[in-house]
Design an enzyme around this catalytic site. Structure first.
Site, mmCIF file in Angstrom:
data_model
loop_
_atom_site.group_PDB
_atom_site.id
_atom_site.type_symbol
_atom_site.label_atom_id
_atom_site.label_comp_id
_atom_site.label_asym_id
_atom_site.label_seq_id
_atom_site.Cartn_x
_atom_site.Cartn_y
_atom_site.Cartn_z
ATOM 1 N N CYS A 90 0.865 -1.175 0.000
ATOM 2 C CA CYS A 90 0.000 0.000 0.000
ATOM 3 C C CYS A 90 0.899 1.221 0.000
ATOM 4 C CB CYS A 90 -0.916 -0.014 1.220
ATOM 5 S SG CYS A 90 -2.028 1.391 1.226
ATOM 6 N N HIS A 92 0.020 4.651 -0.170
ATOM 7 C CA HIS A 92 -0.347 5.720 0.766
ATOM 8 C C HIS A 92 -0.097 5.234 2.185
ATOM 9 C CE1 HIS A 92 -4.206 3.866 2.052
ATOM 10 N NE2 HIS A 92 -4.045 4.668 3.083
ATOM 11 N N ASP A 241 -10.454 5.259 -3.193
ATOM 12 C CA ASP A 241 -9.223 5.765 -2.580
ATOM 13 C C ASP A 241 -9.249 7.290 -2.624
ATOM 14 O OD1 ASP A 241 -6.625 6.276 -1.747
ATOM 15 O OD2 ASP A 241 -5.800 4.570 -2.840
ATOM 16 N N CYS A 245 -3.498 6.738 -4.856
ATOM 17 C CA CYS A 245 -3.153 5.317 -4.777
ATOM 18 C C CYS A 245 -1.696 5.070 -5.213
ATOM 19 C CB CYS A 245 -4.106 4.468 -5.611
ATOM 20 S SG CYS A 245 -3.899 2.698 -5.282
ATOM 21 N N THR A 247 0.188 2.253 -5.072
ATOM 22 C CA THR A 247 0.440 1.048 -5.877
ATOM 23 C C THR A 247 -0.186 1.219 -7.267
ATOM 24 O OG1 THR A 247 -1.457 0.021 -4.746
ATOM 25 C CG2 THR A 247 0.739 -0.573 -3.961
#
Ligand code: PYC
Length: 323
Positions: A90, A92, A241, A245, A247
């Protein structure tokens, strides 16, 4: 029986929250973080639900359980999870984790390595508090995948890995505006079902892309971005999100690199649906295979430092099941 308590620190990165679990998690042994995740997934899924789901959490929160890293170069190990599952990496959340460790005085300015279930990532804490993460190698496995979806129409996009699997839709008829969140959520969910049925069953994040035209008033950036982009990202549990994001931006960088639209050293300005942004760039990891090493820069802020309380009499102490 007595209450048990779990110490957490909440932060947000570009509006998207991360809940770092500092202590009180189950014993996961001494294996690699990937092995610890398997123990957590098989025997303690109720811990995930109890931390992230209502009544303690909410569907758009991402959890980050701190665990012991097996790799000695790493300052921490981390397992990320959301309201429906464990996720590989992840972006963030890693920026939030670094801001949290800095807040606790456990790390200072400089480069730190973090072990995740899908590989080791590095994170540089800058003197101004922003964080640059260098993510796991990211790559595209299919481009220009067309789907015809009833009630939505024709969409076209790429399937790529950036620590999670994404279908990144370049070609769609929707307006990426915050006031259209219900519509964007609804169509992205239909797109997710369709891409899963079309031979990509592991794709659990959908990204709708559009050029960003609102950057004129942004503060001066050291390197002028080559591409300004906006996205809407739907996460596995149907929450969107709030950040761009990390990823997903990594997966996007792999696609842009593969298409020759962004070169090593050039930057991508990636805006989220709520207006926050990340800056992304890449170096080739393995050009022949189309694999890039992405770097994402963003900023996180600590919002709460609390103890979650688990009362054995509480019928919802393990969270409200939503799957
Ligand atoms: O920033 O990589 C990310 C992410 C994944 C899910 C929510 N945010």
């Amino acid at each position: 029986m007595a209450n048990t308590e779990v110490q957490v620190i909440d932060s947000h990165t570009g509006g998207e929250p991360t809940r770092v679990v500092l202590s009180g998690g189950p014993d996961l042994g001494t294996g690699s973080v990937a092995q610890q995740l398997e123990i957590l997934r098989q025997h303690h899924d109720c811990f995930r639900r109890s931390v992230i789901n209502e009544p303690r959490g909410t569907d758009y929160l991402v959890g980050a359980l701190l665990v012991k890293p097996s790799n000695e170069s790493c300052v921490a190990g981390v397992i990320f999870f959301d309201n429906v599952k464990f996720i590989g990496m992840c972006g963030h959340g890693t920026i939030g984790l670094i801001a949290t460790l800095a807040y606790l005085g456990k790390i200072g300015v400089g480069v730190h390595h973090i072990e995740t279930p899908v590989g080791i990532v590095s994170a540089e804490l800058h003197p101004n508090g922003s964080v640059s993460i260098t993510n796991v190698p990211s790559f595209r496995i299919a481009n220009d995948v067309e789907l015809q979806i009833s009630g939505v129409g024709k969409v076209k996009g790429d399937v790529a890995w950036g620590g999670n699997w994404f279908y990144l839709v370049n070609d769609h008829p929707f307006c990426l505006d915050q006031k259209n969140l219900d519509q964007l959520t609804d169509v992205s969910w239909k797109i997710r079902i369709a891409i899963n049925e079309s031979g990509f069953p592991d794709v659990d994040h959908i990204i709708l892309l559009a050029p960003d035209t609102s950057h004129a008033n942004e503060p001066e950036l050291i390197t002028k971005p080559t591409i300004y982009s906006k996205n809407f990202v739907l996460c596995p549990g149907k929450a969107y999100d709030r950040s761009p994001c990390g990823t997903g931006t990594s997966a996007r960088l792999a696609c842009l690199a593969g298409d020759g639209l962004l070169l090593e050293g050039e930057t991508l300005f990636q805006r989220s649906i709520i207006g926050s942004h990340f800056i992304g760039s890449f170096v080739w990891d393995d050009k022949a295979k189309g694999s890039v090493s992405p770097t994402i820069t963003g900023e996180a802020f600590v919002t709460a430092r609390v103890n979650l309380v688990f009362d054995p009499r509480d019928p919802f102490r393990e969270g409200i099941a939503n799957e």
